[in-house]
Scaffold this motif. Structure first.
Motif, PDB file in Angstrom:
ATOM      1  N   PRO A 156       0.841  -1.203   0.000  1.00 56.95           N
ATOM      2  CA  PRO A 156       0.000   0.000   0.000  1.00 56.95           C
ATOM      3  C   PRO A 156       0.874   1.251   0.000  1.00 56.95           C
ATOM      4  CG  PRO A 156      -0.378  -1.342   1.979  1.00 56.95           C
ATOM      5  CD  PRO A 156       0.746  -1.963   1.222  1.00 56.95           C
ATOM      6  N   ARG A 157       0.429   2.294  -0.650  1.00 63.37           N
ATOM      7  CA  ARG A 157       1.181   3.561  -0.719  1.00 63.37           C
ATOM      8  C   ARG A 157       1.574   4.044   0.677  1.00 63.37           C
ATOM      9  NH1 ARG A 157       4.350   7.080  -1.107  1.00 63.37           N
ATOM     10  NH2 ARG A 157       4.298   8.925  -2.409  1.00 63.37           N
ATOM     11  N   SER A 158       0.676   3.879   1.636  1.00 65.38           N
ATOM     12  CA  SER A 158       0.909   4.367   3.000  1.00 65.38           C
ATOM     13  C   SER A 158       2.034   3.622   3.724  1.00 65.38           C
ATOM     14  CB  SER A 158      -0.376   4.268   3.823  1.00 65.38           C
ATOM     15  OG  SER A 158      -0.780   2.907   3.918  1.00 65.38           O
ATOM     16  N   LYS A 159       2.471   2.469   3.184  1.00 67.07           N
ATOM     17  CA  LYS A 159       3.486   1.672   3.883  1.00 67.07           C
ATOM     18  C   LYS A 159       4.825   1.602   3.149  1.00 67.07           C
ATOM     19  CE  LYS A 159       0.236  -0.818   6.559  1.00 67.07           C
ATOM     20  NZ  LYS A 159      -0.093  -2.006   7.275  1.00 67.07           N
ATOM     21  N   LEU A 160       5.011   2.411   2.132  1.00 63.48           N
ATOM     22  CA  LEU A 160       6.261   2.355   1.367  1.00 63.48           C
ATOM     23  C   LEU A 160       7.468   2.683   2.230  1.00 63.48           C
ATOM     24  CD1 LEU A 160       5.290   3.976  -2.067  1.00 63.48           C
ATOM     25  CD2 LEU A 160       5.106   1.589  -1.320  1.00 63.48           C
ATOM     26  N   GLN A 161       7.382   3.773   2.985  1.00 65.56           N
ATOM     27  CA  GLN A 161       8.505   4.186   3.840  1.00 65.56           C
ATOM     28  C   GLN A 161       8.821   3.098   4.869  1.00 65.56           C
ATOM     29  OE1 GLN A 161       9.382   7.527   2.907  1.00 65.56           O
ATOM     30  NE2 GLN A 161      11.349   7.100   3.844  1.00 65.56           N
ATOM     31  N   ALA A 162       7.781   2.519   5.461  1.00 66.73           N
ATOM     32  CA  ALA A 162       7.994   1.457   6.446  1.00 66.73           C
ATOM     33  C   ALA A 162       8.668   0.249   5.802  1.00 66.73           C
ATOM     34  CB  ALA A 162       6.667   1.061   7.089  1.00 66.73           C
ATOM     35  N   TRP A 163       8.241  -0.120   4.590  1.00 67.85           N
ATOM     36  CA  TRP A 163       8.871  -1.241   3.893  1.00 67.85           C
ATOM     37  C   TRP A 163      10.359  -0.984   3.711  1.00 67.85           C
ATOM     38  CZ3 TRP A 163       9.224  -6.043   2.534  1.00 67.85           C
ATOM     39  CH2 TRP A 163      10.073  -6.405   1.492  1.00 67.85           C
ATOM     40  N   LEU A 164      10.710   0.227   3.346  1.00 69.87           N
ATOM     41  CA  LEU A 164      12.098   0.554   3.037  1.00 69.87           C
ATOM     42  C   LEU A 164      12.972   0.697   4.280  1.00 69.87           C
ATOM     43  CD1 LEU A 164      11.399   3.123   0.198  1.00 69.87           C
ATOM     44  CD2 LEU A 164      12.375   0.830  -0.075  1.00 69.87           C
ATOM     45  N   GLU A 165      12.400   1.163   5.377  1.00 67.37           N
ATOM     46  CA  GLU A 165      13.240   1.556   6.514  1.00 67.37           C
ATOM     47  C   GLU A 165      13.027   0.786   7.812  1.00 67.37           C
ATOM     48  OE1 GLU A 165      12.636   5.763   6.811  1.00 67.37           O
ATOM     49  OE2 GLU A 165      13.509   6.119   4.831  1.00 67.37           O
ATOM     50  N   ASP A 166      11.964   0.018   7.932  1.00 66.78           N
ATOM     51  CA  ASP A 166      11.642  -0.644   9.200  1.00 66.78           C
ATOM     52  C   ASP A 166      11.646  -2.159   8.996  1.00 66.78           C
ATOM     53  OD1 ASP A 166      10.361  -1.786  11.421  1.00 66.78           O
ATOM     54  OD2 ASP A 166       9.052  -0.046  11.709  1.00 66.78           O
ATOM     55  N   SER A 167      12.679  -2.815   9.504  1.00 66.40           N
ATOM     56  CA  SER A 167      12.825  -4.262   9.293  1.00 66.40           C
ATOM     57  C   SER A 167      11.670  -5.058   9.887  1.00 66.40           C
ATOM     58  CB  SER A 167      14.146  -4.753   9.885  1.00 66.40           C
ATOM     59  OG  SER A 167      15.217  -4.201   9.163  1.00 66.40           O
ATOM     60  N   SER A 168      11.205  -4.667  11.062  1.00 69.75           N
ATOM     61  CA  SER A 168      10.083  -5.393  11.678  1.00 69.75           C
ATOM     62  C   SER A 168       8.822  -5.248  10.851  1.00 69.75           C
ATOM     63  CB  SER A 168       9.825  -4.872  13.100  1.00 69.75           C
ATOM     64  OG  SER A 168      10.938  -5.117  13.902  1.00 69.75           O
ATOM     65  N   ALA A 169       8.536  -4.029  10.401  1.00 72.64           N
ATOM     66  CA  ALA A 169       7.349  -3.793   9.579  1.00 72.64           C
ATOM     67  C   ALA A 169       7.461  -4.531   8.247  1.00 72.64           C
ATOM     68  CB  ALA A 169       7.163  -2.292   9.342  1.00 72.64           C
ATOM     69  N   SER A 170       8.652  -4.555   7.668  1.00 78.20           N
ATOM     70  CA  SER A 170       8.810  -5.237   6.378  1.00 78.20           C
ATOM     71  C   SER A 170       8.594  -6.745   6.519  1.00 78.20           C
ATOM     72  CB  SER A 170      10.174  -4.930   5.751  1.00 78.20           C
ATOM     73  OG  SER A 170      11.220  -5.471   6.529  1.00 78.20           O
ATOM     74  N   GLU A 171       9.040  -7.329   7.624  1.00 80.69           N
ATOM     75  CA  GLU A 171       8.793  -8.755   7.863  1.00 80.69           C
ATOM     76  C   GLU A 171       7.299  -9.036   7.915  1.00 80.69           C
ATOM     77  OE1 GLU A 171      10.872 -10.360  11.250  1.00 80.69           O
ATOM     78  OE2 GLU A 171      12.704  -9.302  10.677  1.00 80.69           O
ATOM     79  N   GLU A 172       6.550  -8.177   8.582  1.00 85.24           N
ATOM     80  CA  GLU A 172       5.098  -8.341   8.672  1.00 85.24           C
ATOM     81  C   GLU A 172       4.442  -8.205   7.294  1.00 85.24           C
ATOM     82  OE1 GLU A 172       1.475  -9.199  10.035  1.00 85.24           O
ATOM     83  OE2 GLU A 172       3.326  -9.354  11.211  1.00 85.24           O
ATOM     84  N   MET A 173       4.900  -7.262   6.489  1.00 81.92           N
ATOM     85  CA  MET A 173       4.327  -7.056   5.160  1.00 81.92           C
ATOM     86  C   MET A 173       4.525  -8.280   4.263  1.00 81.92           C
ATOM     87  SD  MET A 173       5.131  -3.093   4.259  1.00 81.92           S
ATOM     88  CE  MET A 173       5.741  -2.200   5.681  1.00 81.92           C
TER      89      MET A 173
END
Length: 193
Positions: A156-173
């Protein structure tokens, strides 16, 4: 799986801005928008101190005798080829949608319903000094299953920054079921080798 995708500037103002940034940074002859094929140079989004920025990379991690254009989200962190990228080099691949073929080689186009842009999760690395990327795939959802058993990880557009910069959030995605997609059959068929 994702073997081709679309980067069509006519359909989306955000895609136009990305293309203009790439042209300004690399020159207008550095790439071609439209249907993006493996090995082609295409825009990707990376994180940085000042938010998202664009980069031009080649699609596919070079391997012995072939390109690795997709990585399984479920196991990429365990694979030597992708382990470092999963941890430190995630990227976003902007598109207007992607293509897939059924068992009879009929071509279909998938996009987000009512949205002009579809962001895919990716990984990047450098090979002989040149940046390249791969698209992460996951198990197909109900909208994709009649055509193929794999599909890109859609962000989702709202989670692009989290995907790129937050390892925990990217694992969940990577464990999130992708959204349902709109599918349409393409008129032209392509023979796959």
């Amino acid at each position: 799986m994702c073997g081709r995708y679309q980067f069509s500037m006519e359909q989306c103002e955000e895609i136009q801005r990305i293309a203009q940034a790439i042209d300004k940074k690399y020159g207008m002859d550095a790439w071609r928008p439209g249907e993006i094929c493996p090995s082609a140079a295409a825009p990707v989004l990376l994180g940085g101190r000042n938010g998202l920025h664009v980069s031009l990379m080649s699609w596919g991690y070079p391997a012995t005798g072939h390109l690795v254009i997709n990585a399984r989200a479920e196991s990429a962190a365990e694979k030597p080829m992708f382990r470092e990228s999963v941890a430190n080099r995630r990227c976003v691949i902007p598109s207007t949608g992607f293509f897939e073929w059924d068992t009879e080689k009929k071509k279909y186009f998938f996009k987000l319903p009512g949205e002009p842009i579809l962001y895919m999760a990716g990984l990047w690395t450098k090979y002989q000094g040149r940046p390249c990327y791969t698209i992460l795939t996951t198990a197909a959802n109900a909208s994709m299953q009649p055509i193929h058993d794999r599909m890109p990880v859609v962000l989702p557009r709202s989670k692009l920054q989290a995907w790129l910069e937050d390892s925990s959030a990217s694992e969940e995605m990577l464990r999130t079921v992708p959204p349902e997609l709109e599918v349409s059959a393409c008129d032209a068929q392509l023979r796959l080798w």
